[in-house]
Design a protein around this motif. Structure first.
Motif, PDB file in Angstrom:
ATOM      1  N   VAL A   1      44.734  71.128  43.520  1.00 14.49           N
ATOM      2  CA  VAL A   1      45.563  71.107  43.185  1.00 14.49           C
ATOM      3  C   VAL A   1      46.104  71.838  41.419  1.00 14.49           C
ATOM      4  CG1 VAL A   1      47.468  69.316  41.987  1.00 14.49           C
ATOM      5  CG2 VAL A   1      45.862  68.828  44.054  1.00 14.49           C
ATOM      6  N   GLU A   2      47.036  72.311  41.528  1.00 12.27           N
ATOM      7  CA  GLU A   2      47.276  72.488  40.145  1.00 12.27           C
ATOM      8  C   GLU A   2      48.633  72.309  40.008  1.00 12.27           C
ATOM      9  OE1 GLU A   2      46.249  77.512  40.941  1.00 12.27           O
ATOM     10  OE2 GLU A   2      48.393  77.370  41.739  1.00 12.27           O
ATOM     11  N   ARG A   3      48.907  71.758  38.255  1.00 13.07           N
ATOM     12  CA  ARG A   3      50.149  71.671  37.470  1.00 13.07           C
ATOM     13  C   ARG A   3      50.944  72.674  37.601  1.00 13.07           C
ATOM     14  NH1 ARG A   3      48.687  67.384  32.510  1.00 13.07           N
ATOM     15  NH2 ARG A   3      46.859  68.978  32.473  1.00 13.07           N
ATOM     16  N   TRP A   4      52.147  72.882  37.785  1.00 12.93           N
ATOM     17  CA  TRP A   4      52.983  73.785  37.342  1.00 12.93           C
ATOM     18  C   TRP A   4      54.107  72.996  36.595  1.00 12.93           C
ATOM     19  CZ3 TRP A   4      54.883  76.212  42.593  1.00 12.93           C
ATOM     20  CH2 TRP A   4      53.256  76.914  42.951  1.00 12.93           C
ATOM     21  N   PRO A   5      54.709  73.492  35.084  1.00 12.17           N
ATOM     22  CA  PRO A   5      55.491  73.454  34.742  1.00 12.17           C
ATOM     23  C   PRO A   5      56.884  72.852  34.915  1.00 12.17           C
ATOM     24  CG  PRO A   5      55.406  75.305  33.753  1.00 12.17           C
ATOM     25  CD  PRO A   5      54.121  75.433  34.559  1.00 12.17           C
ATOM     26  N   VAL A   6      58.316  71.964  35.217  1.00 11.86           N
ATOM     27  CA  VAL A   6      58.949  71.779  36.093  1.00 11.86           C
ATOM     28  C   VAL A   6      59.921  72.662  35.839  1.00 11.86           C
ATOM     29  CG1 VAL A   6      61.073  70.250  36.545  1.00 11.86           C
ATOM     30  CG2 VAL A   6      58.300  68.925  36.277  1.00 11.86           C
ATOM     31  N   PRO A   7      60.750  73.339  36.280  1.00 12.70           N
ATOM     32  CA  PRO A   7      61.780  74.602  36.113  1.00 12.70           C
ATOM     33  C   PRO A   7      62.859  73.770  35.332  1.00 12.70           C
ATOM     34  CG  PRO A   7      60.667  74.673  38.303  1.00 12.70           C
ATOM     35  CD  PRO A   7      60.502  73.767  38.664  1.00 12.70           C
ATOM     36  N   GLY A   8      63.181  74.413  34.025  1.00 13.47           N
ATOM     37  CA  GLY A   8      64.401  73.668  33.694  1.00 13.47           C
ATOM     38  C   GLY A   8      64.295  72.275  33.247  1.00 13.47           C
ATOM     39  N   GLY A   9      63.150  71.573  32.937  1.00 15.08           N
ATOM     40  CA  GLY A   9      63.043  70.266  32.336  1.00 15.08           C
ATOM     41  C   GLY A   9      61.656  70.301  32.278  1.00 15.08           C
ATOM     42  N   GLN A  10      61.492  68.411  32.169  1.00 13.95           N
ATOM     43  CA  GLN A  10      59.918  68.248  31.436  1.00 13.95           C
ATOM     44  C   GLN A  10      59.064  67.521  31.806  1.00 13.95           C
ATOM     45  OE1 GLN A  10      61.620  64.946  28.899  1.00 13.95           O
ATOM     46  NE2 GLN A  10      61.276  67.303  26.622  1.00 13.95           N
ATOM     47  N   GLY A  11      58.156  67.617  31.755  1.00 15.08           N
ATOM     48  CA  GLY A  11      56.942  67.309  33.352  1.00 15.08           C
ATOM     49  C   GLY A  11      55.975  68.635  33.772  1.00 15.08           C
ATOM     50  N   SER A  12      55.142  67.635  34.968  1.00 15.53           N
ATOM     51  CA  SER A  12      54.785  68.738  35.561  1.00 15.53           C
ATOM     52  C   SER A  12      55.175  68.824  37.532  1.00 15.53           C
ATOM     53  CB  SER A  12      53.404  68.827  35.056  1.00 15.53           C
ATOM     54  OG  SER A  12      52.880  68.929  34.016  1.00 15.53           O
ATOM     55  N   GLU A  13      54.567  69.357  37.615  1.00 18.66           N
ATOM     56  CA  GLU A  13      54.487  69.511  39.462  1.00 18.66           C
ATOM     57  C   GLU A  13      53.076  69.527  40.068  1.00 18.66           C
ATOM     58  OE1 GLU A  13      59.177  70.655  40.691  1.00 18.66           O
ATOM     59  OE2 GLU A  13      57.602  71.858  41.173  1.00 18.66           O
ATOM     60  N   TYR A  14      53.107  69.478  40.925  1.00 23.66           N
ATOM     61  CA  TYR A  14      51.766  69.592  41.329  1.00 23.66           C
ATOM     62  C   TYR A  14      51.566  70.439  43.383  1.00 23.66           C
ATOM     63  CZ  TYR A  14      50.428  65.931  38.102  1.00 23.66           C
ATOM     64  OH  TYR A  14      50.379  64.934  36.963  1.00 23.66           O
ATOM     65  N   HIS A  15      50.682  71.236  42.969  1.00 23.63           N
ATOM     66  CA  HIS A  15      50.988  72.052  44.504  1.00 23.63           C
ATOM     67  C   HIS A  15      49.823  72.393  44.276  1.00 23.63           C
ATOM     68  CE1 HIS A  15      55.237  72.947  43.605  1.00 23.63           C
ATOM     69  NE2 HIS A  15      54.524  72.911  42.536  1.00 23.63           N
ATOM     70  N   LEU A  16      49.643  72.054  45.925  1.00 22.39           N
ATOM     71  CA  LEU A  16      48.384  72.333  46.612  1.00 22.39           C
ATOM     72  C   LEU A  16      48.061  73.990  46.529  1.00 22.39           C
ATOM     73  CD1 LEU A  16      48.628  70.426  49.576  1.00 22.39           C
ATOM     74  CD2 LEU A  16      46.831  70.068  47.754  1.00 22.39           C
ATOM     75  N   THR A  17      46.666  74.158  45.984  1.00 21.23           N
ATOM     76  CA  THR A  17      45.664  75.357  45.759  1.00 21.23           C
ATOM     77  C   THR A  17      45.673  75.911  47.447  1.00 21.23           C
ATOM     78  OG1 THR A  17      43.667  74.807  45.991  1.00 21.23           O
ATOM     79  CG2 THR A  17      44.394  74.996  43.281  1.00 21.23           C
ATOM     80  N   PRO A  18      45.188  77.582  47.583  1.00 20.78           N
ATOM     81  CA  PRO A  18      45.150  77.765  48.306  1.00 20.78           C
ATOM     82  C   PRO A  18      43.520  76.565  49.327  1.00 20.78           C
ATOM     83  CG  PRO A  18      45.406  79.604  47.624  1.00 20.78           C
ATOM     84  CD  PRO A  18      45.484  78.342  46.254  1.00 20.78           C
ATOM     85  N   ALA A  19      43.359  76.331  48.799  1.00 24.59           N
ATOM     86  CA  ALA A  19      42.038  75.326  49.134  1.00 24.59           C
ATOM     87  C   ALA A  19      42.504  74.139  49.258  1.00 24.59           C
ATOM     88  CB  ALA A  19      40.710  75.554  48.350  1.00 24.59           C
TER      89      ALA A  19
END
Length: 229
Positions: free
Chosen positions: A64-82
């Motif tokens: 998993v990778e954490r990405w900043p929420v576009p235009g907002g606060q907090g994070s999103e969790y996205h799967l890596t290729p693995a």
């Protein structure tokens, strides 16, 4: 004593995935949930502390990778290729359970709010009619509940209180019936014909409603297994 865990690929994989809740967290990510609260809604019973711990574990292991929420606060969790490659693993686990633990599955025991959350993720926005459509799901048993699903602009929103819009289609069934349709234990037409599922509204919408849902990812294998039960 030597550690043979790194000699065996299965042992190495379980070091990443074998903790309680971890495969189901990956399931939520595979299904497209990226926000912490959305992941939690799909996992009734998990504590927020434990969910945070498991997400950090997956991040540390490169799933998993954490990405900043576009235009907002907090994070999103996205799967890596693995992490995305684990979709095959999650699918295989689901299929294996349906094939070999079928009699131990009790999909009717899901609560209405969790079921509606799962259903709203499994939709086909390309099939939606133009404009807003409000579906009112009346759950008659075991505990009466009403949940609304608002379809608009290619998105579905679950409302546990009246959304403030007129209802277009009224649906009425037990939680077991709704769950059975979603999971593939019974088809929508059969549930309607038997009277277990009542659907009331304009004819064009009543006919179209089942085409808006993709149902469970394992609906076909469940139907096949149920036919052999």
């Amino acid at each position: 004593m030597p550690d043979y865990g790194r000699f065996c690929p299965v042992a190495l994989a379980t070091d990443v995935l074998a903790d309680r809740w971890t495969p189901m967290i990956v399931r939520e990510l595979v299904l497209g949930n990226t926000r912490f609260n959305d992941i939690a809604r799909g996992l009734p019973g998990i504590s927020r502390t434990l969910l945070s711990q498991r997400l950090r574990h997956l991040e540390k292991r490169g799933v998993v990778e954490r990405w900043p929420v576009p235009g907002g606060q907090g994070s999103e969790y996205h799967l890596t290729p693995a992490g995305k490659d684990l979709e095959r693993v999650i699918d295989a686990l689901g299929r294996w359970a349906i094939e070999w633990l079928f009699d131990e599955l009790y999909p009717q025991e899901v609560d209405p709010h969790t079921l509606m959350w799962w259903m709203h993720r499994r939709i086909d926005p390309t099939a939606f009619p133009e404009g807003r459509v409000v579906l009112e799901f009346a759950f008659t048993a075991p505990d009466p509940e009403t949940v609304w699903l608002v379809l608009e602009r290619g998105e579905a929103s679950v409302c546990h209180q009246h959304p403030g819009f007129d209802t277009d289609v009224h649906l009425r069934a037990t939680t077991a019936t709704y769950s059975g349709v979603f999971n593939g234990l019974v088809t929508w037409p059969d549930a309607v014909r038997s009277g277990d599922l009542e659907v009331v509204g304009p004819t064009r919408l009543v006919r179209a409603v089942p085409t808006w849902f993709l149902w469970s990812p394992w609906v076909e294998v469940t139907r096949e297994r149920a036919g052999r039960a």
